[in-house]
Design a protein around this motif. Sequence first.
Motif, mmCIF file in Angstrom:
data_model
loop_
_atom_site.group_PDB
_atom_site.id
_atom_site.type_symbol
_atom_site.label_atom_id
_atom_site.label_comp_id
_atom_site.label_asym_id
_atom_site.label_seq_id
_atom_site.Cartn_x
_atom_site.Cartn_y
_atom_site.Cartn_z
ATOM 1 N N ALA A 87 29.579 3.511 17.526
ATOM 2 C CA ALA A 87 28.153 3.309 17.791
ATOM 3 C C ALA A 87 27.859 3.830 19.190
ATOM 4 O O ALA A 87 28.746 3.905 20.044
ATOM 5 C CB ALA A 87 27.799 1.839 17.691
ATOM 6 N N MET A 88 26.611 4.192 19.402
ATOM 7 C CA MET A 88 26.202 4.716 20.700
ATOM 8 C C MET A 88 24.868 4.084 21.084
ATOM 9 O O MET A 88 23.995 3.903 20.233
ATOM 10 C CB MET A 88 26.057 6.235 20.609
ATOM 11 C CG MET A 88 25.876 6.905 21.933
ATOM 12 S SD MET A 88 27.343 6.702 22.946
ATOM 13 C CE MET A 88 28.106 8.253 22.695
ATOM 14 N N PHE A 89 24.727 3.735 22.346
ATOM 15 C CA PHE A 89 23.493 3.183 22.901
ATOM 16 C C PHE A 89 23.078 4.101 24.049
ATOM 17 O O PHE A 89 23.869 4.340 24.959
ATOM 18 C CB PHE A 89 23.748 1.758 23.404
ATOM 19 C CG PHE A 89 22.538 1.089 23.997
ATOM 20 C CD1 PHE A 89 21.636 0.428 23.181
ATOM 21 C CD2 PHE A 89 22.307 1.122 25.367
ATOM 22 C CE1 PHE A 89 20.524 -0.200 23.718
ATOM 23 C CE2 PHE A 89 21.201 0.501 25.908
ATOM 24 C CZ PHE A 89 20.306 -0.166 25.085
ATOM 25 N N LEU A 90 21.873 4.646 23.976
ATOM 26 C CA LEU A 90 21.418 5.609 24.977
ATOM 27 C C LEU A 90 20.112 5.155 25.609
ATOM 28 O O LEU A 90 19.179 4.744 24.908
ATOM 29 C CB LEU A 90 21.231 6.986 24.326
ATOM 30 C CG LEU A 90 22.498 7.542 23.686
ATOM 31 C CD1 LEU A 90 22.167 8.577 22.647
ATOM 32 C CD2 LEU A 90 23.394 8.115 24.762
ATOM 33 N N ALA A 91 20.031 5.249 26.917
ATOM 34 C CA ALA A 91 18.844 4.834 27.652
ATOM 35 C C ALA A 91 17.803 5.955 27.655
ATOM 36 O O ALA A 91 17.660 6.697 28.616
ATOM 37 C CB ALA A 91 19.208 4.436 29.073
ATOM 38 N N SER A 92 17.120 6.080 26.561
ATOM 39 C CA SER A 92 16.063 7.073 26.405
ATOM 40 C C SER A 92 15.217 6.607 25.233
ATOM 41 O O SER A 92 15.754 6.145 24.228
ATOM 42 C CB SER A 92 16.661 8.448 26.113
ATOM 43 O OG SER A 92 15.635 9.386 25.895
ATOM 44 N N PHE A 93 13.915 6.686 25.358
ATOM 45 C CA PHE A 93 13.069 6.204 24.271
ATOM 46 C C PHE A 93 12.701 7.349 23.344
ATOM 47 O O PHE A 93 12.212 8.375 23.778
ATOM 48 C CB PHE A 93 11.801 5.535 24.806
ATOM 49 C CG PHE A 93 11.031 4.858 23.717
ATOM 50 C CD1 PHE A 93 11.467 3.653 23.188
ATOM 51 C CD2 PHE A 93 9.890 5.434 23.195
ATOM 52 C CE1 PHE A 93 10.776 3.030 22.167
ATOM 53 C CE2 PHE A 93 9.193 4.818 22.170
ATOM 54 C CZ PHE A 93 9.635 3.615 21.661
ATOM 55 N N VAL A 94 12.985 7.169 22.055
ATOM 56 C CA VAL A 94 12.619 8.137 21.021
ATOM 57 C C VAL A 94 12.032 7.373 19.837
ATOM 58 O O VAL A 94 12.163 6.156 19.751
ATOM 59 C CB VAL A 94 13.844 8.966 20.548
ATOM 60 C CG1 VAL A 94 14.432 9.785 21.676
ATOM 61 C CG2 VAL A 94 14.896 8.080 19.921
ATOM 62 N N GLN A 95 11.407 8.090 18.940
ATOM 63 C CA GLN A 95 10.925 7.484 17.700
ATOM 64 C C GLN A 95 12.124 7.171 16.815
ATOM 65 O O GLN A 95 13.196 7.772 16.938
ATOM 66 C CB GLN A 95 9.974 8.441 16.979
ATOM 67 C CG GLN A 95 8.699 8.733 17.746
ATOM 68 C CD GLN A 95 7.846 7.488 17.940
ATOM 69 O OE1 GLN A 95 7.743 6.650 17.068
ATOM 70 N NE2 GLN A 95 7.241 7.379 19.105
ATOM 71 N N LEU A 96 11.942 6.238 15.878
ATOM 72 C CA LEU A 96 13.036 5.813 15.007
ATOM 73 C C LEU A 96 13.628 6.982 14.224
ATOM 74 O O LEU A 96 14.847 7.111 14.116
ATOM 75 C CB LEU A 96 12.562 4.722 14.042
ATOM 76 C CG LEU A 96 13.627 4.171 13.101
ATOM 77 C CD1 LEU A 96 14.811 3.595 13.873
ATOM 78 C CD2 LEU A 96 13.021 3.123 12.181
#
Length: 165
Positions: A87-96
């Motif tokens: 799994a990966m968690f990235l600090a950037s906002f994108v649409q689903l």
Amino acid sequence: MAPTCRSAADVVLKAHIVLDQWKHAQARKFESLLVPSRTVQCEKRWTKPANNMIKINVSGAIFAAEKAFGYGILVQDHHGGDLEAFAMFLASFVQLEAAKIIGIKESLSWMKGKTWSNVVVETNCFVVIQALQSAVCMPSTFSLFVLDYKKLSSSLLNVHVCFAK
């Protein structure tokens, strides 16, 4: 920014509007957006991969409060046994939809390093599957992810992406 105070009647009205929109979306969610629905492979429920096949299930999520997104990938063999997961968690906002297509693209990159073939990549995002199977190219960041996917998938052997409810 301070939260806006609303009356109970405003909250109830807004809830009814959102519920009506949700019901409308649920009734139409399998209609065609970019490609005819009948051309999109669809599984009614999860099934283990066919013999000598590998299945990669990809999911994405957005975390609005953290302005971040993530994706998870689970790889299973034809016995239904787990091979690998990450799994990966990235600090950037994108649409689903972007979070899900990024997860799919990253799963292909990861898979390429393993030299796997005979793979089914499965997601529950119908819009993403339609975009991946469409020849339409729209001017958007999402379309750039689609192009990245198409370029990467063209270099892999016997890889199929499908939709699962």
